[in-house]
Motif scaffolding. Structure first.
Motif, PDB file in Angstrom:
ATOM      1  N   ASN A 263       0.848  -1.195   0.000  1.00  0.00           N
ATOM      2  CA  ASN A 263       0.000   0.000   0.000  1.00  0.00           C
ATOM      3  C   ASN A 263       0.881   1.242   0.000  1.00  0.00           C
ATOM      4  O   ASN A 263       2.102   1.138  -0.131  1.00  0.00           O
ATOM      5  CB  ASN A 263      -0.970  -0.007   1.190  1.00  0.00           C
ATOM      6  CG  ASN A 263      -0.238  -0.067   2.531  1.00  0.00           C
ATOM      7  OD1 ASN A 263       0.948   0.271   2.628  1.00  0.00           O
ATOM      8  ND2 ASN A 263      -0.932  -0.506   3.564  1.00  0.00           N
ATOM      9  N   GLU A 264       0.270   2.401   0.158  1.00  0.00           N
ATOM     10  CA  GLU A 264       1.051   3.633   0.068  1.00  0.00           C
ATOM     11  C   GLU A 264       2.087   3.743   1.186  1.00  0.00           C
ATOM     12  O   GLU A 264       3.164   4.330   0.993  1.00  0.00           O
ATOM     13  CB  GLU A 264       0.149   4.875   0.061  1.00  0.00           C
ATOM     14  CG  GLU A 264      -0.772   5.032   1.241  1.00  0.00           C
ATOM     15  CD  GLU A 264      -2.142   4.396   1.005  1.00  0.00           C
ATOM     16  OE1 GLU A 264      -3.088   4.789   1.703  1.00  0.00           O
ATOM     17  OE2 GLU A 264      -2.249   3.503   0.141  1.00  0.00           O
ATOM     18  N   VAL A 265       1.800   3.162   2.368  1.00  0.00           N
ATOM     19  CA  VAL A 265       2.772   3.213   3.459  1.00  0.00           C
ATOM     20  C   VAL A 265       3.983   2.342   3.120  1.00  0.00           C
ATOM     21  O   VAL A 265       5.132   2.718   3.383  1.00  0.00           O
ATOM     22  CB  VAL A 265       2.130   2.778   4.796  1.00  0.00           C
ATOM     23  CG1 VAL A 265       3.126   2.897   5.933  1.00  0.00           C
ATOM     24  CG2 VAL A 265       0.890   3.611   5.100  1.00  0.00           C
ATOM     25  N   THR A 266       3.735   1.170   2.536  1.00  0.00           N
ATOM     26  CA  THR A 266       4.842   0.312   2.095  1.00  0.00           C
ATOM     27  C   THR A 266       5.717   1.056   1.100  1.00  0.00           C
ATOM     28  O   THR A 266       6.954   1.015   1.184  1.00  0.00           O
ATOM     29  CB  THR A 266       4.306  -0.969   1.412  1.00  0.00           C
ATOM     30  OG1 THR A 266       3.152  -1.440   2.075  1.00  0.00           O
ATOM     31  CG2 THR A 266       5.371  -2.043   1.372  1.00  0.00           C
ATOM     32  N   VAL A 267       5.085   1.707   0.156  1.00  0.00           N
ATOM     33  CA  VAL A 267       5.816   2.449  -0.875  1.00  0.00           C
ATOM     34  C   VAL A 267       6.690   3.530  -0.249  1.00  0.00           C
ATOM     35  O   VAL A 267       7.858   3.711  -0.633  1.00  0.00           O
ATOM     36  CB  VAL A 267       4.824   3.067  -1.888  1.00  0.00           C
ATOM     37  CG1 VAL A 267       5.513   4.107  -2.759  1.00  0.00           C
ATOM     38  CG2 VAL A 267       4.219   1.976  -2.757  1.00  0.00           C
ATOM     39  N   VAL A 268       6.147   4.247   0.735  1.00  0.00           N
ATOM     40  CA  VAL A 268       6.916   5.289   1.410  1.00  0.00           C
ATOM     41  C   VAL A 268       8.142   4.696   2.096  1.00  0.00           C
ATOM     42  O   VAL A 268       9.251   5.248   2.017  1.00  0.00           O
ATOM     43  CB  VAL A 268       6.020   6.042   2.426  1.00  0.00           C
ATOM     44  CG1 VAL A 268       6.854   6.875   3.381  1.00  0.00           C
ATOM     45  CG2 VAL A 268       5.019   6.933   1.699  1.00  0.00           C
ATOM     46  N   CYS A 269       7.976   3.547   2.754  1.00  0.00           N
ATOM     47  CA  CYS A 269       9.098   2.886   3.431  1.00  0.00           C
ATOM     48  C   CYS A 269      10.183   2.475   2.435  1.00  0.00           C
ATOM     49  O   CYS A 269      11.375   2.700   2.666  1.00  0.00           O
ATOM     50  CB  CYS A 269       8.617   1.652   4.196  1.00  0.00           C
ATOM     51  SG  CYS A 269       7.522   1.992   5.577  1.00  0.00           S
ATOM     52  N   VAL A 270       9.773   1.866   1.330  1.00  0.00           N
ATOM     53  CA  VAL A 270      10.734   1.376   0.337  1.00  0.00           C
ATOM     54  C   VAL A 270      11.438   2.557  -0.344  1.00  0.00           C
ATOM     55  O   VAL A 270      12.654   2.512  -0.587  1.00  0.00           O
ATOM     56  CB  VAL A 270      10.035   0.475  -0.696  1.00  0.00           C
ATOM     57  CG1 VAL A 270      11.021   0.041  -1.775  1.00  0.00           C
ATOM     58  CG2 VAL A 270       9.449  -0.753  -0.016  1.00  0.00           C
ATOM     59  N   LEU A 271      10.695   3.603  -0.639  1.00  0.00           N
ATOM     60  CA  LEU A 271      11.317   4.785  -1.241  1.00  0.00           C
ATOM     61  C   LEU A 271      12.331   5.413  -0.289  1.00  0.00           C
ATOM     62  O   LEU A 271      13.374   5.928  -0.718  1.00  0.00           O
ATOM     63  CB  LEU A 271      10.243   5.811  -1.618  1.00  0.00           C
ATOM     64  CG  LEU A 271       9.398   5.488  -2.849  1.00  0.00           C
ATOM     65  CD1 LEU A 271       8.263   6.479  -2.993  1.00  0.00           C
ATOM     66  CD2 LEU A 271      10.254   5.481  -4.120  1.00  0.00           C
ATOM     67  N   SER A 272      12.035   5.364   1.014  1.00  0.00           N
ATOM     68  CA  SER A 272      12.980   5.880   1.999  1.00  0.00           C
ATOM     69  C   SER A 272      14.268   5.073   1.978  1.00  0.00           C
ATOM     70  O   SER A 272      15.375   5.626   2.084  1.00  0.00           O
ATOM     71  CB  SER A 272      12.363   5.848   3.396  1.00  0.00           C
ATOM     72  OG  SER A 272      13.273   6.315   4.362  1.00  0.00           O
ATOM     73  N   ALA A 273      14.150   3.750   1.815  1.00  0.00           N
ATOM     74  CA  ALA A 273      15.339   2.898   1.708  1.00  0.00           C
ATOM     75  C   ALA A 273      16.132   3.257   0.455  1.00  0.00           C
ATOM     76  O   ALA A 273      17.369   3.334   0.490  1.00  0.00           O
ATOM     77  CB  ALA A 273      14.932   1.425   1.677  1.00  0.00           C
ATOM     78  N   CYS A 274      15.437   3.479  -0.645  1.00  0.00           N
ATOM     79  CA  CYS A 274      16.106   3.883  -1.892  1.00  0.00           C
ATOM     80  C   CYS A 274      16.841   5.205  -1.691  1.00  0.00           C
ATOM     81  O   CYS A 274      17.958   5.395  -2.196  1.00  0.00           O
ATOM     82  CB  CYS A 274      15.095   4.026  -3.022  1.00  0.00           C
ATOM     83  SG  CYS A 274      14.291   2.483  -3.519  1.00  0.00           S
ATOM     84  N   SER A 275      16.217   6.128  -0.951  1.00  0.00           N
ATOM     85  CA  SER A 275      16.839   7.432  -0.692  1.00  0.00           C
ATOM     86  C   SER A 275      18.144   7.264   0.053  1.00  0.00           C
ATOM     87  O   SER A 275      19.159   7.891  -0.276  1.00  0.00           O
ATOM     88  CB  SER A 275      15.887   8.321   0.127  1.00  0.00           C
ATOM     89  OG  SER A 275      14.698   8.562  -0.570  1.00  0.00           O
ATOM     90  N   GLN A 276      18.120   6.428   1.096  1.00  0.00           N
ATOM     91  CA  GLN A 276      19.315   6.243   1.920  1.00  0.00           C
ATOM     92  C   GLN A 276      20.447   5.596   1.138  1.00  0.00           C
ATOM     93  O   GLN A 276      21.622   5.905   1.335  1.00  0.00           O
ATOM     94  CB  GLN A 276      18.978   5.407   3.146  1.00  0.00           C
ATOM     95  CG  GLN A 276      18.069   6.125   4.140  1.00  0.00           C
ATOM     96  CD  GLN A 276      17.769   5.275   5.360  1.00  0.00           C
ATOM     97  OE1 GLN A 276      18.618   4.544   5.849  1.00  0.00           O
ATOM     98  NE2 GLN A 276      16.549   5.352   5.866  1.00  0.00           N
ATOM     99  N   LEU A 277      20.103   4.669   0.243  1.00  0.00           N
ATOM    100  CA  LEU A 277      21.124   3.943  -0.516  1.00  0.00           C
ATOM    101  C   LEU A 277      21.499   4.623  -1.833  1.00  0.00           C
ATOM    102  O   LEU A 277      22.470   4.250  -2.476  1.00  0.00           O
ATOM    103  CB  LEU A 277      20.639   2.521  -0.823  1.00  0.00           C
ATOM    104  CG  LEU A 277      20.651   1.535   0.346  1.00  0.00           C
ATOM    105  CD1 LEU A 277      19.922   0.261  -0.046  1.00  0.00           C
ATOM    106  CD2 LEU A 277      22.076   1.220   0.772  1.00  0.00           C
ATOM    107  N   GLY A 278      20.694   5.607  -2.243  1.00  0.00           N
ATOM    108  CA  GLY A 278      20.923   6.222  -3.543  1.00  0.00           C
ATOM    109  C   GLY A 278      20.552   5.298  -4.690  1.00  0.00           C
ATOM    110  O   GLY A 278      21.143   5.371  -5.775  1.00  0.00           O
ATOM    111  N   ALA A 279      19.585   4.416  -4.438  1.00  0.00           N
ATOM    112  CA  ALA A 279      19.187   3.409  -5.439  1.00  0.00           C
ATOM    113  C   ALA A 279      18.162   4.019  -6.399  1.00  0.00           C
ATOM    114  O   ALA A 279      16.957   3.788  -6.287  1.00  0.00           O
ATOM    115  CB  ALA A 279      18.616   2.181  -4.746  1.00  0.00           C
TER     116      ALA A 279
END
Length: 636
Positions: A263-279
Motif C-alpha cells: 500500500n502507500e505506506v509500504t511504498v513510502v518505506c521502500v522509497l525511503s530505503a532507496c533514498s538512503q542507498l541512492g538506489a
C-alpha cells in the motif's frame, strides 16, 4: 522523508470525517430537528460555521441535547479546535461516557494526548462507568506520552471492569507497554491473547523495531503464518528505521514474491530505503509501480518521491514530480526545498520558500531547517539572518537546536568564526556538542587554532560527546600537527569503548546496490576494480593531479599517505561504476561521511578524463561532477 508511520502496527483512530465507531455505541435515532442540525454539521467546513451552528442549537433550547453535544464535540476535533471542544464540554451538565470518549479521541487527534489522563480520572470521579472503547483510547494516549504510571492504572481499571482480555484492549496494552519499552509486560499480554492474529503481531513487531530490537522483530515476523500488508510493511519500516536498508529492499522483493500487495505506506518505506542507498533505478521502478497498480498517490507518497529523487541526485525528476502534484502542502514544499538545498540550488530553494508563503502556507520548523541549510550551502549570510529572524517575528516558530546549528554552519563556512562563537553565546537554548562540533570543524577548515582549542576544551567537558565528536577533535589536532593530542583523544575513545564510524560508499548497478569500505577486498570483482584504480592513477598524474597528503590525519610516511588516500571507499565505488556500466552513463555514489578535499579534487579530474558525469552524495550534500568541475564550486 518518512511520514509518521503510527498506522503501521497500531489500531487506527476513527477517521476525522466520520465518528461512526462512537456513533454506533449511542444507538439513538435523531429527531427531525436533530437531523437538520446534523446535516448542517456535516457541511460545516470552518470553526466560524461551527460557532453559528452551536448558537442555533442554544437558541432552539437544545443546549443539553446529548446527541447534538456529542456531534459538536467530535466536529471540533475535525476542525482542529480542541480548545473550543473543552469549553463546550464544560457546559455539559451531565456528561456521559460518549462525551468523554469524543473529547478524549479529539485530544489524541489534535496532539493533546496528555489531557486524556485527566479526563479519564475525572470520568471515574463522576461515577461514570468506562467501557472498553474509552479505555483503549486512554491507553493509546499513555503510549504516545510514554506515561507508565498512568497506563498501569488504566490497565488495572480494565481488569476490574472485566475487559482486560478483550481483543481491542489487549492490543492497546501491547502497544502501550511496547512503546514504553516494557517488553516483559507487552509479551505477557501478547501470549495471553486467545487469538494472536497478524494485527497484534504487527503491533509488537513495530514496538521491537522502535527500540532497535530488530532481531526479535524479525524472529516474530518470520513466525507469522499469514502475513498481511501491514505486517510486511511494519517489518520493512523497522529495517529502514534501523539503517538496514539493503535488508529492507530484499524483504520487499520477498513480499512481491509472496504476491502480497503493498500500500502507500509500504511504498513510502521502500522509497525511503532507496533514498538512503541512492538506489535511483529501484526508486524509478517503485514510482512506475505506484502508477501501474493504482496505489493512492497522496501527498506523503508524492513528497517521498520528491525526497527520493533529490537524495539520488536526480533533481530534474524530483522537480517534475513536485510540479505535477495537484495538491501541494507544507510537507511537499519541505521535501522540494530540502532537495534543492541538498543539491546546491540555494537560491532556488529560497525562492520556493517565498513562493510557498505567497500561496498562504505556513512554514513549520522543518521548512526552516531546509531553507536555512540552503543558505548555509550557498553562503547566503544576510538572507540566512533574515529568514532566521522571521521565524519568531513573522511566523511564531520558536527556533530549535537544529535551526541554531544551521546558522552556526553558515557563519562558519564563510569564515566568520568569531561571529559564530558570539552567536552561540546568544542562543536561547543550551548549545549541544553538535553545535560546538560544527564550529570546531569550521576552525579546522579556516585554520584558526586559538578558537579551535577553546571549542575543543568545551567539547571535552561535554558528557554528550559521541564518536563523531571524538573523531573530529582528533582530526583537528592532527590537522595542526598536534599528534600527541590526537593520539590522546583516540585513547580516550578506546577507554570509553567508542568506535569510529567506518567510511562506506554504495553504488547501484543493474538494480543491485554494492557497498565498499576503505580498502575493501571483499567484492567479487576486486581485481578489476584495483586494476582500474591503477590505470586512473597514471592518467590522473599526466593530467596534473597531485595527492593532497595533508588531509591524511595520521603520523605516517608520505608514500603510506598516498596509498591511504587511494583506497578511499568512494574511489573504489567509482572504479566499479566505470568497469560495470556503459560508456557515458552517469555514475551515482553515496558516501556516509563528508568527502575529503583530495577525493573531491580527484573526482573532478576523473570526470574530465573519462567524460563521465559523477554524482556523489556525502553526509552534507550532493556534488555533481562534470568536465572537471563540481556543482558546489569547491564550497562545501
Amino acid at each position: 522523508m518518512l511520514p509518521s508511520i503510527v498506522a503501521v502496527g497500531t489500531i487506527p483512530l476513527p477517521p476525522n470525517s466520520n465518528c461512526a465507531s462512537l456513533q454506533r455505541r449511542r444507538n439513538t435515532s435523531p429527531s427531525s430537528s436533530q437531523h437538520h442540525t446534523i446535516t448542517l454539521l456535516r457541511r460545516c467546513k470552518t470553526i466560524q460555521e461551527l460557532h453559528q451552528i452551536h448558537a442555533k442549537i442554544l437558541k432552539t433550547g437544545h443546549s443539553q441535547d446529548p446527541h447534538l453535544l456529542f456531534k459538536l464535540l467530535h466536529h471540533c476535533s475535525t476542525l482542529n479546535s480542541i480548545d473550543y471542544a473543552f469549553k463546550l464540554f464544560e457546559t455539559i451538565q451531565a456528561p456521559d461516557v460518549y462525551h468523554y470518549t469524543a473529547l478524549i479521541c479529539g485530544s489524541i487527534v489534535s496532539g493533546h494526548s496528555d489531557a486524556c489522563f485527566r479526563l479519564f480520572f475525572r470520568l471515574l470521579e463522576g461515577q461514570i462507568m468506562p467501557d472498553l472503547v474509552v479505555i483503549s483510547y486512554v491507553l493509546k494516549a499513555c503510549g504516545i506520552e510514554l506515561s507508565m504510571e498512568e497506563g498501569r492504572q488504566v490497565h488495572g481499571h480494565a481488569l476490574k471492569l472485566g475487559v482486560g482480555n478483550e481483543r481491542l484492549v489487549s492490543m492497546r496494552l501491547i502497544e502501550f507497554y511496547g512503546k514504553c519499552g516494557v517488553f516483559g509486560d507487552a509479551e505477557k499480554v501478547f501470549d495471553g491473547m486467545p487469538q494472536r492474529d497478524a494485527v497484534a503481531t504487527t503491533i509488537l513487531i513495530s514496538c521491537y523495531s522502535d527500540w532497535s530490537f530488530i532481531e526479535k522483530a524479525r524472529t516474530l515476523f518470520d513466525n507469522v503464518g499469514d502475513k498481511d500488508t501491514a505486517c510486511w510493511t511494519a517489518m520493512i519500516n523497522g529495517l529502514v528505521e534501523n539503517g538496514m536498508t539493503s535488508a529492507a529492499l530484499e524483504l520487499f522483493r520477498e513480499m512481491q514474491g509472496e504476491k502480497v500487495p503493498p500500500n502507500e505506506v509500504t511504498v513510502v518505506c521502500v522509497l525511503s530505503a532507496c533514498s538512503q542507498l541512492g538506489a535511483l533505478e529501484l526508486g524509478r521502478w517503485i514510482h512506475s509501480y505506484v502508477g501501474r497498480f493504482g496505489i493512492k498517490r497522496n501527498t506523503y507518497v508524492g513528497s517521498t518521491l520528491v525526497d527520493m529523487y533529490s537524495k539520488c541526485g536526480s533533481l530534474e525528476e524530483a522537480k517534475k514530480v513536485f510540479d505535477e502534484m495537484p495538491n501541494k502542502d507544507v510537507v511537499s514544499y519541505n521535501s522540494m526545498i530540502a532537495g534543492l538545498a541538498l543539491n546546491g540550488r540555494s537560491r532556488e530553494a529560497a525562492e520556493l520558500f517565498k513562493q510557498m508563503i505567497d500561496r498562504g502556507l505556513s512554514p513549520n520548523h522543518i521548512t526552516f531547517v531546509g531553507v536555512l541549510n540552503a543558505c548555509s550551502h550557498g553562503g547566503l549570510v544576510e538572507l540566512g539572518y533574515e529568514i532566521f529572524e522571521s521565524m519568531t517575528k513573522v511566523f511564531s516558530v520558536e527556533p530549535r537546536i537544529e535551526h541554531y546549528g544551521c546558522m552556526v554552519d553558515l557563519l562558519g563556512r564563510v569564515g566568520r568564526l568569531d561571529e559564530a562563537y558570539e552567536f552561540i553565546g546568544r542562543m536561547r537554548i543550551q548549545p549541544d556538542h553538535v553545535i560546538w562540533g560544527t564550529l570546531l570543524n569550521a576552525c579546522k577548515m579556516h585554520r584558526n587554532l586559538d578558537l579551535a582549542e577553546k571549542v575543543a576544551e568545551i567539547l571535552m567537558k561535554s558528557d554528550a560527546a559521541d564518536s563523531g565528536t571524538y573523531v573530529l577533535l582528533s582530526n583537528v589536532y592532527a590537522s595542526f600537527g598536534k599528534w600527541s593530542e590526537a593520539v590522546g583523544i583516540r585513547s580516550k575513545m578506546k577507554d570509553h569503548g567508542i568506535q569510529k564510524e567506518p567510511g562506506c560508499s554504495s553504488i547501484e548497478v543493474d538494480n543491485e546496490v554494492h557497498e565498499f569500505l576503505l580498502g575493501d577486498i571483499e567484492h567479487p570483482r576486486r581485481d578489476e576494480i584495483y586494476q582500474k584504480l591503477e590505470e586512473l592513477s597514471d592518467a590522473l598524474k599526466l593530467e596534473g593531479y597531485s595527492p593532497e597528503k595533508q588531509v591524511v590525519l595520521q603520523d605516517i610516511e608520505e608514500d603510506e599517505k598516498e596509498w591511504a588516500l587511494s583506497i578511499h571507499s568512494e574511489r573504489l565505488a567509482i572504479c566499479y561504476g566505470l568497469i560495470s556500466t556503459k560508456p557515458m552513463a552517469t555514475i551515482r555514489v553515496v558516501n556516509n561521511l563528508r568527502v575529503c578535499n583530495d577525493c573531491h579534487s580527484l573526482i573532478k579530474f576523473i570526470s574530465k578524463i573519462t567524460g563521465r558525469r559523477i554524482v556523489l552524495r556525502d553526509r552534507n550534500r550532493f556534488h555533481h561532477f562534470e568536465d572537471g568541475f563540481c556543482s558546489c564550486g569547491d564550497y562545501w
